[in-house]
Design an enzyme around this catalytic site. Structure first.
Site, short mmCIF file in Angstrom:
data_model
loop_
_atom_site.label_atom_id
_atom_site.label_comp_id
_atom_site.label_asym_id
_atom_site.label_seq_id
_atom_site.Cartn_x
_atom_site.Cartn_y
_atom_site.Cartn_z
N ALA A 199 -10.89 -7.88 7.44
CA ALA A 199 -9.69 -7.88 8.18
C ALA A 199 -9.85 -7.07 9.68
O ALA A 199 -9.02 -7.42 10.50
CB ALA A 199 -8.52 -7.05 7.30
N HIS B 103 5.79 -0.57 -2.84
CA HIS B 103 5.16 0.07 -4.13
C HIS B 103 5.44 1.58 -3.90
O HIS B 103 4.62 2.30 -4.67
CB HIS B 103 3.87 -0.57 -4.27
CG HIS B 103 3.96 -1.91 -4.72
ND1 HIS B 103 2.82 -2.78 -4.98
CD2 HIS B 103 4.89 -2.81 -5.54
CE1 HIS B 103 3.04 -3.76 -5.34
NE2 HIS B 103 4.22 -3.71 -5.57
N ASN C 196 0.66 -1.06 -0.27
CA ASN C 196 -0.17 0.09 0.01
C ASN C 196 0.82 1.19 0.02
O ASN C 196 2.00 1.41 0.50
CB ASN C 196 -0.90 0.04 1.23
CG ASN C 196 -1.83 -1.19 1.28
OD1 ASN C 196 -2.16 -1.76 0.16
ND2 ASN C 196 -2.36 -1.59 2.41
N ASP D 210 -0.47 4.08 1.08
CA ASP D 210 -0.89 4.81 2.05
C ASP D 210 0.10 4.83 3.41
O ASP D 210 0.80 3.96 3.64
CB ASP D 210 -2.45 4.61 2.44
CG ASP D 210 -2.43 2.98 3.18
OD1 ASP D 210 -1.73 2.84 4.09
OD2 ASP D 210 -3.37 2.17 2.78
N LEU E 288 -11.25 -11.39 2.26
CA LEU E 288 -12.71 -11.42 2.38
C LEU E 288 -13.24 -12.75 1.56
O LEU E 288 -14.23 -13.19 1.76
CB LEU E 288 -13.28 -10.36 1.83
CG LEU E 288 -13.60 -8.97 2.32
CD1 LEU E 288 -14.34 -8.20 1.54
CD2 LEU E 288 -14.30 -9.41 3.86
#
Ligand code: BJW
Length: 244
Positions: free
Chosen positions: A225, A114, A97, A99, A208
């Site tokens: 999660a 990444h 991620n 973020d 999921l």
């Protein structure tokens, strides 16, 4: 992992861990790749063709990340708790991620394979800058002062993810490999489970749904999660003898 035997743990996270924080995943229904052409916004060729479009895409995502509507969820908090509290263990956290929710949850170490949304890089000097505001293709680079030399510090398709040597080293040595909220579609992240398993690790997937790499894992825990990860962390901490 029911005792204190496993010492080295690698945790790999993907977009699914941040989905419940309000950040879109890529390939799920209503995901980012439904509204954006991957090769236009996430490839070096796309950036060369239309840097303004690419900057707009990352400006939009950076703005959302830094808005008050986005915060770490219980899964990020549980991962950070595990990193801080599991005795006799070395936990290496790798995220795909871009973020910063693991950091904001208190994770003491995070490797962003990444890249990161809040960073830009000079395409000549490769120097990295923290930049939180919107960027245009005409923005002068802080190091060379040239217009157009700043690019998002993001790994696009066809580029080499960051710190692969370190990632392979930790993955090949771990006793437990945990993947949380990743579809297993993008390489090389998707093959880390095989590397861990070939070297004797127990492998565990939280998602999921089934993924295209679920069969590579020993264990698969289904559910959001924010619920499954804290429950697992609680059980792991309770089953591990603490050193006083
Ligand atoms: C939940 C949940 C909840 C939802 N709870 N779960 C042909 C074959 C093999 C490989 C290739 C090939 N052609 C090209 C390649 C290579 C290419 C690649 O893999 N392409 C595939 C798509 C085929 N890879 C590359 O180009 C990489 N570089 C490379 O390979 O260099 C060569 C090299 C290799 C080894 C060593 C050295 C060099 C670079 C990849 C760059 C990826 N970039 C992106 C975009 C940039 C970042 C950004 O803008 O944000 O990174 S693509 C995008 O996908 C992003 C993500 O990090 C990445 C992974 O996605 P992720 O995280 O798995 O998200 P989703 O949406 O796919 O899945 C979400 C999951 O969460 C789902 O499973 C849900 O069910 C689940 N979920 N809610 C639990 N609440």
């Amino acid at each position: 992992m029911s005792d204190n035997k496993n010492k080295k743990i690698v945790i790999l996270t993907g977009a699914g861990i941040s989905a419940e924080s309000g950040i879109k995943t890529f390939r799920d229904q209503n995901g980012l790749w439904e509204d954006h052409n991957i090769l236009e916004v996430a490839s070096p060729q796309g950036f060369e063709r239309d840097p303004e479009l690419v900057h707009r895409f990352y400006n939009m995502r950076r703005k959302q990340l830094l808005s008050s509507e986005v915060a770490p969820n219980e899964a990020h908090l549980a991962v950070a708790r595990l990193q801080r509290e599991l005795p006799n263990s070395e936990i290496f956290l790798i995220t795909q991620n871009v973020d910063n929710l693991h950091e904001r949850a208190g994770s003491p170490q995070v490797l962003h394979m990444h890249g990161e949304l809040t960073k830009m890089r000079c395409i000549e000097s490769k120097k990295v800058f923290e930049i939180k505001e919107n960027i245009s293709a005409h923005r002068a680079c802080p190091c060379c002062l040239k217009e157009g030399n700043l690019r998002p510090h993001i790994v696009w398709f066809g580029e080499t993810p960051f710190s692969m040597d370190e990632i392979y080293h930790h993955t090949a040595q771990c006793d437990l490999f945990i993947a949380i909220g990743t579809s297993g579609v993008v390489y090389p992240a998707a093959m880390l489970v095989d590397l861990a398993r070939e070297n004797g690790a127990h492998t565990l997937e939280f998602n999921l749904n089934d993924t295209q790499v679920s069969d590579s894992f020993h264990q698969h825990i289904v559910g959001p999660a924010s619920q499954t990860v804290p429950k697992y962390v609680e059980e792991l901490l309770n089953s591990t003898p603490h050193i006083t």
